[in-house]
Design an enzyme around this catalytic site. Sequence first.
Site, mmCIF file in Angstrom:
data_model
loop_
_atom_site.group_PDB
_atom_site.id
_atom_site.type_symbol
_atom_site.label_atom_id
_atom_site.label_comp_id
_atom_site.label_asym_id
_atom_site.label_seq_id
_atom_site.Cartn_x
_atom_site.Cartn_y
_atom_site.Cartn_z
ATOM 1 N N ASN A 105 0.878 -1.217 -0.065
ATOM 2 C CA ASN A 105 0.074 -0.092 0.002
ATOM 3 C C ASN A 105 0.951 1.201 -0.066
ATOM 4 O O ASN A 105 2.147 1.234 0.594
ATOM 5 C CB ASN A 105 -0.829 -0.010 1.396
ATOM 6 C CG ASN A 105 -1.636 1.376 1.157
ATOM 7 O OD1 ASN A 105 -2.079 1.965 0.321
ATOM 8 N ND2 ASN A 105 -1.637 1.752 2.718
ATOM 9 N N HIS A 107 1.004 5.133 0.889
ATOM 10 C CA HIS A 107 0.504 6.239 2.158
ATOM 11 C C HIS A 107 0.972 7.626 2.006
ATOM 12 O O HIS A 107 2.174 7.395 2.002
ATOM 13 C CB HIS A 107 0.133 5.556 3.332
ATOM 14 C CG HIS A 107 -0.226 6.462 4.402
ATOM 15 N ND1 HIS A 107 -1.685 6.346 4.626
ATOM 16 C CD2 HIS A 107 0.275 7.223 5.343
ATOM 17 C CE1 HIS A 107 -2.064 7.300 5.531
ATOM 18 N NE2 HIS A 107 -0.840 7.793 5.924
ATOM 19 N N SER A 134 4.995 6.896 2.080
ATOM 20 C CA SER A 134 5.635 5.663 2.359
ATOM 21 C C SER A 134 4.971 4.363 1.755
ATOM 22 O O SER A 134 3.707 4.115 1.494
ATOM 23 C CB SER A 134 5.068 5.475 3.782
ATOM 24 O OG SER A 134 5.543 6.528 5.011
ATOM 25 N N ASP A 143 -2.246 0.905 8.232
ATOM 26 C CA ASP A 143 -1.202 1.615 7.838
ATOM 27 C C ASP A 143 -0.024 1.483 8.577
ATOM 28 O O ASP A 143 0.828 2.361 8.981
ATOM 29 C CB ASP A 143 -1.291 3.365 7.891
ATOM 30 C CG ASP A 143 -2.112 3.510 6.551
ATOM 31 O OD1 ASP A 143 -3.006 4.319 6.815
ATOM 32 O OD2 ASP A 143 -2.376 2.846 5.596
HETATM 33 C C1 GRF Z 1 -2.384 8.741 -2.768
HETATM 34 O O1 GRF Z 1 -2.043 9.875 -2.213
HETATM 35 C C2 GRF Z 1 -2.502 7.647 -1.926
HETATM 36 O O2 GRF Z 1 -1.329 7.471 -1.031
HETATM 37 C C3 GRF Z 1 -3.667 7.733 -1.274
HETATM 38 O O3 GRF Z 1 -4.522 8.394 -1.995
HETATM 39 C C4 GRF Z 1 -4.003 9.023 -3.164
HETATM 40 C C5 GRF Z 1 -4.404 8.561 -4.468
HETATM 41 O O4 GRF Z 1 -4.181 9.184 -5.113
HETATM 42 N N1 GRF Z 1 -4.185 6.821 -0.359
HETATM 43 P P1 GRF Z 1 -4.344 8.759 -6.939
HETATM 44 O O5 GRF Z 1 -5.864 8.033 -7.069
HETATM 45 O O6 GRF Z 1 -3.470 7.865 -7.202
HETATM 46 O O7 GRF Z 1 -4.225 10.118 -7.628
#
Ligand code: GRF
Length: 196
Positions: A105, A107, A134, A143
């Site tokens: 994942n 984050h 991360s 997370d």
């Molecule tokens: C990313 O910053 C991810 O870490 C967070 O949501 C955002 C998703 O952005 N969980 P995208 O859909 O890839 O533009």
Amino acid sequence: LSLVVLISGGGSNLRALLEASEDAEFPARVVAIGADRDADGLALGEEFNVPTFTVPYSSHADRESWGDELLAQIQQWQPDLVVLSGLMRLLPPRVVAALSPNLINTHPAYLPEFPGAHGVRDALAAGVSQTGASLIVVDNGVDDGPIIAQERVPVLPGDTESTLHERIKTLERRLLVQAVLDIANGHVNLKEPSHT
Ligand code: GRF
């Protein structure tokens, strides 16, 4: 390395993986894109000719039945690695258990700082001068899985949630592509990912 990428939003991080995999040298392919809703990022499936599937969270009685359907869809593709890239749902334990440790994942914070669904907003509200991005191996916590890679970005005066999030996403895309490369090349072992 075959990837299934799960999204809920625009999929800008997914786009980075799709663009990277257009290079024949890149040792990973996105074999399917999944979403828990009618996510804008699903349009990338047409653009890059990748199959998509949607398992609407709203069409299930509870998280477990949603998770079981999502897992069934994922397993059809027999991926080597499942990438959560903006999936805004916690996966039920049964799904994590079935996919772990080949489940990562991204984050938008420097974990363990600012976990949860609003990492960018929380960092801004905390008034910190730096935050980060991360990449973790997903476990049953929120997370708090083992960290594969993470880096810092500055919070600048006048930053809004979106300007800060864009700066973080630029880093996330680089970390994500590099992590997939390292996993495909065996430089990162998901069973005991090294801290960068
Ligand atoms: C990313 O910053 C991810 O870490 C967070 O949501 C955002 C998703 O952005 N969980 P995208 O859909 O890839 O533009």
